[in-house]
Design an enzyme around this catalytic site. Structure first.
Site, PDB file in Angstrom:
ATOM      1  CB  SER A  90     -11.550  -3.954  12.998  1.00  0.00           C
ATOM      2  OG  SER A  90     -10.903  -5.297  12.478  1.00  0.00           O
ATOM      3  CB  SER A 148     -13.991  -5.457   8.752  1.00  0.00           C
ATOM      4  OG  SER A 148     -13.318  -5.207  10.008  1.00  0.00           O
ATOM      5  CD  GLU A 184      -6.923  -6.685  11.670  1.00  0.00           C
ATOM      6  OE1 GLU A 184      -6.850  -7.887  12.300  1.00  0.00           O
ATOM      7  OE2 GLU A 184      -7.918  -5.724  11.748  1.00  0.00           O
ATOM      8  CE  LYS A 252     -13.674  -1.465   9.951  1.00  0.00           C
ATOM      9  NZ  LYS A 252     -14.505  -2.307  10.766  1.00  0.00           N
ATOM     10  N   GLY A 254     -15.225  -3.270  15.672  1.00  0.00           N
ATOM     11  CA  GLY A 254     -14.060  -3.998  15.841  1.00  0.00           C
ATOM     12  C   GLY A 254     -14.290  -5.022  17.005  1.00  0.00           C
TER      13      GLY A 254
END
Length: 311
Positions: A90, A148, A184, A252, A254
């Site tokens: 992500s 997210s 995604e 960010k 992930g």
């Protein structure tokens, strides 16, 4: 003078393996607080060797670790497996949000987008309740960046004309490493040896540095990107976890298969130039659990190394 992060880390972790760091030719940091300003005279990047600490972390967490950190004031670098491929998971949402700003501008963020039932994929806490209505591109980017939201990420991809178009955007930025292939949630598969949806720690950190401090975004667009980064609700246990509380961190995160756990961050220590850092990790087994502590400790070790570089 010992900096706050050095004092903090020595007290908490007793990190001694970095005492033999290799350093040449680093200059003093130039404080910067404006998201649209790039340090005007940063010297060429200088590598610092933190291999002992990162080797220990890999052994402790039975993981492969990649780290790239850049002090934008001095040009000092910390690097470990920084040119090896990792699934970006992500963290790609930060690249998509930046490319969206570059494509539509601040005014374009007001564009409404219908939210349909067919759009919804797993983990969509913001977009799913909006089915049958609409969200602006700005609201979509905010949802993707701060919580997210996966459907929001796919809607950003769609606004950019798909993953292939984002791949071209990153190539135009100068990134010929990252391979953007899927949306995604498929992009989180992270099968070793599959280059789809992968990057390197150096490539993603370099991209973030270019978007925040380069020429591609306007001052207002850079400020918006930084606002999304600092507004994230998913990174408290990652890069920022072991840093002093008065350091401003935007990131960010992930996660994906094979124990993939990543964090891409902008760090603003008080009174000095910003730091860009990318920490990525993976494990050997498909269902391996990721370790947030690995990311936090690797980031803190990188900051100690940068402190040593700038002393």
């Amino acid at each position: 003078m010992t900096s706050p992060i050095s004092r903090y880390m020595r007290a908490q972790f007793t990190i001694v393996a970095l005492a033999g760091l290799v350093l040449t030719g680093c200059a003093s940091a130039s404080p910067s607080t404006d998201a649209s300003s790039v340090p005007p005279s940063a010297p060429p990047a200088q590598p610092v060797d933190g291999a002992a600490e990162f080797t220990t972390l890999e052994a402790t967490y039975d993981a492969r670790l990649g780290v790239y950190a850049l002090d934008t004031g001095t040009g000092s670098e910390i690097s470990w497996r920084d040119d090896e491929r990792f699934a970006y998971a992500s963290t790609i949402k930060a690249m998509a949000a930046a490319a969206l700003l570059d494509t539509v501008g601040l005014a374009g963020l007001a564009t409404p987008v219908p939210i349909e039932e067919s759009d919804i994929v797993p983990y969509s806490p913001v977009t799913e309740p909006r089915v049958g209505g609409s969200m602006t591109l700005g609201e979509i980017a905010h949802a993707a960046m701060t919580v997210s939201d996966n459907t929001a990420a796919n809607l950003m991809f769609e606004a950019l004309d798909g993953p292939t178009a984002l791949d071209v955007d990153l190539s135009n930025l100068g990134d010929d490493t990252t391979v953007v292939s899927r949306i995604e949630p498929d992009l989180n598969e992270a099968v070793p040896g599959d280059d789809r949806d992968t990057t390197t720690p150096r490539a993603f950190a370099t991209n973030l540095n270019e978007y925040l401090f380069g020429e591609h975004l306007s001052g207002g667009e850079k400020a918006q990107l930084e606002t999304w980064l600092t507004g994230t609700q998913t990174g408290d246990t990652l890069v920022r976890a072991d840093l002093p509380t008065d350091w401003v961190v935007g990131d960010k995160s992930g996660s994906g298969g094979y124990g993939t756990r990543n964090d891409l961050a902008l760090i603003r220590p008080p009174g000095r130039a910003p730091i860009i850092i990318s920490v990525m990790s993976s494990k050997a087994e498909p269902d391996a659990e990721s370790d947030d502590r690995l990311i936090a400790e690797a980031a803190a070790a990188a900051m100690v190394a940068l402190d040593a570089a700038n002393d």
